[in-house]
Design a protein around this motif. Structure first.
Motif, short mmCIF file in Angstrom:
data_model
loop_
_atom_site.label_atom_id
_atom_site.label_comp_id
_atom_site.label_asym_id
_atom_site.label_seq_id
_atom_site.Cartn_x
_atom_site.Cartn_y
_atom_site.Cartn_z
N SER A 24 -125.68 36.01 -78.08
CA SER A 24 -126.29 35.67 -76.79
C SER A 24 -127.62 34.95 -76.90
O SER A 24 -128.08 34.34 -75.94
CB SER A 24 -126.47 36.94 -75.96
N GLY A 25 -128.27 35.00 -78.05
CA GLY A 25 -129.57 34.36 -78.21
C GLY A 25 -130.65 35.10 -77.44
O GLY A 25 -130.49 36.25 -77.04
N ILE A 26 -131.74 34.43 -77.22
CA ILE A 26 -132.89 35.00 -76.53
C ILE A 26 -133.13 34.17 -75.28
O ILE A 26 -133.09 32.94 -75.32
CB ILE A 26 -134.15 34.95 -77.43
N THR A 27 -133.38 34.84 -74.17
CA THR A 27 -133.70 34.16 -72.92
C THR A 27 -135.19 34.34 -72.63
O THR A 27 -135.67 35.46 -72.56
CB THR A 27 -132.87 34.71 -71.75
N VAL A 28 -135.89 33.22 -72.49
CA VAL A 28 -137.31 33.25 -72.14
C VAL A 28 -137.43 32.73 -70.71
O VAL A 28 -137.11 31.58 -70.44
CB VAL A 28 -138.14 32.37 -73.11
N SER A 29 -137.87 33.59 -69.80
CA SER A 29 -138.00 33.22 -68.39
C SER A 29 -139.44 32.87 -68.08
O SER A 29 -140.33 33.71 -68.21
CB SER A 29 -137.55 34.38 -67.49
N LEU A 30 -139.65 31.61 -67.66
CA LEU A 30 -140.99 31.13 -67.32
C LEU A 30 -140.91 30.25 -66.08
O LEU A 30 -140.06 29.37 -66.00
CB LEU A 30 -141.58 30.27 -68.46
N ASP A 34 -135.12 29.57 -66.88
CA ASP A 34 -134.73 30.31 -68.07
C ASP A 34 -134.46 29.36 -69.23
O ASP A 34 -133.68 28.42 -69.09
CB ASP A 34 -133.46 31.14 -67.80
N TYR A 35 -135.12 29.60 -70.34
CA TYR A 35 -134.92 28.82 -71.55
C TYR A 35 -134.08 29.66 -72.51
O TYR A 35 -134.39 30.82 -72.75
CB TYR A 35 -136.26 28.50 -72.23
N LYS A 36 -133.04 29.08 -73.07
CA LYS A 36 -132.21 29.76 -74.07
C LYS A 36 -132.72 29.37 -75.45
O LYS A 36 -132.88 28.19 -75.75
CB LYS A 36 -130.74 29.38 -73.93
N VAL A 37 -132.95 30.37 -76.29
CA VAL A 37 -133.45 30.16 -77.64
C VAL A 37 -132.46 30.77 -78.62
O VAL A 37 -132.12 31.95 -78.50
CB VAL A 37 -134.84 30.81 -77.81
N GLY A 38 -132.01 29.98 -79.56
CA GLY A 38 -131.13 30.47 -80.61
C GLY A 38 -131.93 30.85 -81.84
O GLY A 38 -133.09 30.46 -82.00
N LEU A 39 -131.31 31.60 -82.70
CA LEU A 39 -131.98 32.05 -83.92
C LEU A 39 -132.48 30.87 -84.75
O LEU A 39 -133.56 30.92 -85.33
CB LEU A 39 -131.02 32.92 -84.74
N LYS A 40 -131.71 29.78 -84.77
CA LYS A 40 -132.11 28.60 -85.55
C LYS A 40 -133.34 27.89 -84.98
O LYS A 40 -133.99 27.10 -85.67
CB LYS A 40 -130.95 27.61 -85.66
N ASP A 41 -133.69 28.20 -83.72
CA ASP A 41 -134.84 27.57 -83.07
C ASP A 41 -136.17 28.24 -83.40
O ASP A 41 -137.23 27.70 -83.13
CB ASP A 41 -134.66 27.57 -81.55
N ILE A 42 -136.11 29.44 -83.95
CA ILE A 42 -137.31 30.22 -84.24
C ILE A 42 -137.84 29.83 -85.62
O ILE A 42 -137.15 29.93 -86.62
CB ILE A 42 -137.01 31.73 -84.16
N CYS A 89 -141.22 28.51 -81.09
CA CYS A 89 -140.06 27.67 -80.80
C CYS A 89 -140.45 26.71 -79.68
O CYS A 89 -141.34 27.00 -78.89
CB CYS A 89 -138.82 28.48 -80.45
N LEU A 90 -139.79 25.58 -79.66
CA LEU A 90 -140.03 24.58 -78.62
C LEU A 90 -139.12 24.87 -77.44
O LEU A 90 -137.93 25.15 -77.61
CB LEU A 90 -139.77 23.18 -79.16
N LEU A 91 -139.68 24.80 -76.24
CA LEU A 91 -138.92 24.99 -75.01
C LEU A 91 -138.92 23.66 -74.27
O LEU A 91 -139.97 23.16 -73.89
CB LEU A 91 -139.57 26.07 -74.13
N SER A 92 -137.75 23.08 -74.10
CA SER A 92 -137.64 21.80 -73.40
C SER A 92 -137.43 22.04 -71.92
O SER A 92 -136.45 22.69 -71.53
CB SER A 92 -136.48 20.98 -73.96
N GLY A 93 -138.35 21.55 -71.12
CA GLY A 93 -138.28 21.77 -69.68
C GLY A 93 -137.94 20.51 -68.91
O GLY A 93 -137.83 19.43 -69.48
#
Length: 122
Positions: A24-30, A34-42, A89-93
């Protein structure tokens, strides 16, 4: 100065097994998004200069009040809980990109935690 561009959070965004993290990855809510972050993104915070020469791991760690350890020439940036390391990690908005600074790691055997420590507008 990063201090003026960083919003501090200290908010747990993931607590679960490696299987849950992989599926499921990680969800960062800002800001209503909601930004989805995968393990490879960290990425370890040590590599932050590859994003921008204006970003400095020492300054970010200091802004968050977190410790670092020096093992010879190797720097280890500690997260806000024992056993966690400081990562990003980078969050693309839709309007602009952000950089999420997170404490991440295996907190207990088989249990991984990710804490959103701060966000920097790029």
């Amino acid at each position: 100065m990063i201090r003026h561009r960083m919003k501090l959070f200290s908010k747990k965004v993931f607590d679960g097994t490696d299987t849950e993290l992989m599926s499921s990855g990680i969800t960062v809510s800002l800001e209503l998004y909601d930004y989805k972050v995968g393990l490879k993104d960290i990425v370890p915070i040590n590599n932050i200069a590859s994003v921008s020469s204006e970003l400095d791991a020492d300054e970010i760690s200091s802004c968050l009040g977190l410790k670092k350890t020096s093992l010879g020439e190797v720097l280890i940036y500690h997260g806000s809980m024992q056993g966690l390391k400081l990562t990003y990690c980078l969050l693309s908005g839709k309007t602009k990109n952000k950089l999420a600074v997170m404490s991440y790691g295996e907190y207990q055997p088989g249990r991984f935690i990710c804490i959103l420590e701060g966000v920097i507008d790029l």
